[in-house]
Design a protein around this motif. Structure first.
Motif, mmCIF file in Angstrom:
data_model
loop_
_atom_site.group_PDB
_atom_site.id
_atom_site.type_symbol
_atom_site.label_atom_id
_atom_site.label_comp_id
_atom_site.label_asym_id
_atom_site.label_seq_id
_atom_site.Cartn_x
_atom_site.Cartn_y
_atom_site.Cartn_z
ATOM 1 N N ASP A 129 0.818 -1.213 0.000
ATOM 2 C CA ASP A 129 0.000 0.000 0.000
ATOM 3 C C ASP A 129 0.851 1.262 0.000
ATOM 4 O OD1 ASP A 129 0.707 -0.682 2.727
ATOM 5 O OD2 ASP A 129 -0.695 0.855 3.397
ATOM 6 N N LYS A 130 2.058 1.193 0.609
ATOM 7 C CA LYS A 130 2.980 2.333 0.581
ATOM 8 C C LYS A 130 3.507 2.557 -0.831
ATOM 9 C CE LYS A 130 3.170 3.335 5.052
ATOM 10 N NZ LYS A 130 2.780 4.651 5.594
ATOM 11 N N LEU A 131 3.832 1.460 -1.511
ATOM 12 C CA LEU A 131 4.308 1.560 -2.889
ATOM 13 C C LEU A 131 3.212 2.092 -3.805
ATOM 14 C CD1 LEU A 131 6.309 -1.786 -3.151
ATOM 15 C CD2 LEU A 131 7.274 0.504 -3.409
ATOM 16 N N ASP A 132 2.001 1.609 -3.614
ATOM 17 C CA ASP A 132 0.883 2.050 -4.462
ATOM 18 C C ASP A 132 0.602 3.540 -4.281
ATOM 19 O OD1 ASP A 132 0.636 -0.543 -5.357
ATOM 20 O OD2 ASP A 132 -1.059 -1.043 -4.061
ATOM 21 N N ALA A 133 0.636 3.998 -3.031
ATOM 22 C CA ALA A 133 0.377 5.416 -2.761
ATOM 23 C C ALA A 133 1.482 6.292 -3.350
ATOM 24 C CB ALA A 133 0.263 5.652 -1.255
ATOM 25 N N ALA A 134 2.726 5.829 -3.230
ATOM 26 C CA ALA A 134 3.855 6.588 -3.776
ATOM 27 C C ALA A 134 3.780 6.662 -5.296
ATOM 28 C CB ALA A 134 5.170 5.954 -3.337
ATOM 29 N N LEU A 135 3.367 5.556 -5.918
ATOM 30 C CA LEU A 135 3.236 5.542 -7.374
ATOM 31 C C LEU A 135 2.122 6.478 -7.833
ATOM 32 C CD1 LEU A 135 4.087 4.398 -10.093
ATOM 33 C CD2 LEU A 135 2.509 2.482 -9.714
ATOM 34 N N GLU A 136 1.043 6.540 -7.096
ATOM 35 C CA GLU A 136 -0.052 7.454 -7.435
ATOM 36 C C GLU A 136 0.417 8.913 -7.364
ATOM 37 O OE1 GLU A 136 -4.640 8.592 -6.041
ATOM 38 O OE2 GLU A 136 -3.528 7.004 -5.007
ATOM 39 N N ASP A 137 1.171 9.242 -6.322
ATOM 40 C CA ASP A 137 1.709 10.604 -6.204
ATOM 41 C C ASP A 137 2.652 10.924 -7.361
ATOM 42 O OD1 ASP A 137 0.327 11.144 -3.866
ATOM 43 O OD2 ASP A 137 1.993 10.583 -2.551
ATOM 44 N N LEU A 138 3.517 9.967 -7.690
ATOM 45 C CA LEU A 138 4.454 10.167 -8.800
ATOM 46 C C LEU A 138 3.696 10.388 -10.101
ATOM 47 C CD1 LEU A 138 7.343 10.137 -9.980
ATOM 48 C CD2 LEU A 138 7.117 7.647 -10.184
ATOM 49 N N ASN A 139 2.684 9.557 -10.354
ATOM 50 C CA ASN A 139 1.909 9.696 -11.590
ATOM 51 C C ASN A 139 1.209 11.049 -11.664
ATOM 52 O OD1 ASN A 139 2.565 7.200 -12.683
ATOM 53 N ND2 ASN A 139 0.864 6.143 -11.692
ATOM 54 N N ASN A 140 0.738 11.540 -10.540
ATOM 55 C CA ASN A 140 0.087 12.855 -10.523
ATOM 56 C C ASN A 140 1.077 13.962 -10.885
ATOM 57 O OD1 ASN A 140 -2.411 11.812 -9.814
ATOM 58 N ND2 ASN A 140 -2.095 12.093 -7.616
ATOM 59 N N SER A 141 2.297 13.856 -10.376
ATOM 60 C CA SER A 141 3.315 14.858 -10.713
ATOM 61 C C SER A 141 3.691 14.785 -12.184
ATOM 62 C CB SER A 141 4.563 14.659 -9.844
ATOM 63 O OG SER A 141 4.391 15.227 -8.573
ATOM 64 N N LEU A 142 3.839 13.586 -12.700
ATOM 65 C CA LEU A 142 4.192 13.416 -14.110
ATOM 66 C C LEU A 142 3.093 13.968 -15.015
ATOM 67 C CD1 LEU A 142 5.700 9.817 -13.925
ATOM 68 C CD2 LEU A 142 6.965 11.938 -14.345
#
Length: 239
Positions: A129-142
């Motif tokens: 869940d930590k990885l998934d949340a971090a990936l969502e944040d990264l995708n939003n920035s991209l």
């Protein structure tokens, strides 16, 4: 002039690329963040912030990558497109440089720590869940980089590469070094990456990213004991 750098660090890579691309003479002072060399007494005389990059130009010392890039651009009178005199073009660059600190910089760095450093060096399993949340944040920035900062322009400030593009690409490459292809399914971002790489020059681009792109293997050789002192702080920050 001395530049204190660790090319594992995104801001260090931006300063290194900028100085090399513009034929700015400097002495490369290698510093290992992972070995804690920024906390040694001698480096404290250069930067009380104890971060890299750091610059020493005679008796003048300077920290923070954006300040260093701007200093180099103005002192060495680099081509105008890097940091244009035009008010609105410079404002566009400053807008990106102001935004990126707590957005793509934070999100790309977090992904690198969660996917590489924490599990492979500190030996701590990262919950999905930590990885998934971090990936969502990264995708939003991209997505913001594509929709807000690039839009339909070749580069962030217009027709030419600038400090904004340079700072952006080194941050985006950090999660790429973990094996995450952030360009897949993003044709606009991928085309922009190709233009930035061509403007920098592939040889210099690859040179600057050689150490980070080999991180998944090189971290296996790291002395994990040197990072144990920082382990609680790292886990609190990223987990």
């Amino acid at each position: 002039m001395e530049l204190y750098l660790d090319l594992f660090s995104q801001p260090c890579r931006s300063v290194y690329i900028f100085a090399k691309k513009n034929n700015i003479p400097f002495e490369f002072k290698q510093l290992s963040l992972m070995n804690g060399e920024q906390y040694e007494e001698e480096f404290g005389k250069i930067s009380l912030i104890r971060k890299v990059p750091a610059l020493r130009d005679g008796d003048f010392c300077l920290a923070e990558s954006i300040a260093i890039l701007q200093y180099l651009a103005e002192k060495f009178k680099t081509p105008d497109f890097w940091y244009p005199a035009d008010l609105q073009q410079r404002a566009r660059i400053n807008e990106y440089l102001s935004w990126q600190h707590m957005a793509i910089r934070w999100h790309g760095s977090k992904m690198f720590w969660l996917r590489v450093m924490i599990p492979k060096v500190l030996g701590v399993d990262v919950p999905q869940d930590k990885l998934d949340a971090a990936l969502e944040d990264l995708n939003n920035s991209l997505k913001l980089i594509e929709d807000k900062f690039i839009q339909d322009r070749p580069f962030i400030a217009g027709d030419h590469i600038s400090l904004a593009d340079l700072v952006a690409i080194v941050e985006i490459m950090q999660p790429v070094a973990t094996g995450l292809d952030v360009f897949e399914g993003r044709p606009k971002l991928s085309a922009w990456r190709d233009r930035v790489q061509a403007a920098i020059g592939k040889e210099l681009f690859d040179d600057a990213h050689q150490s980070i792109m080999g991180a998944q293997e090189s971290v296996k050789l790291m002395d994990a004991s040197k990072m144990q002192f920082f382990k609680p702080k790292i886990l609190k920050l990223f987990m």
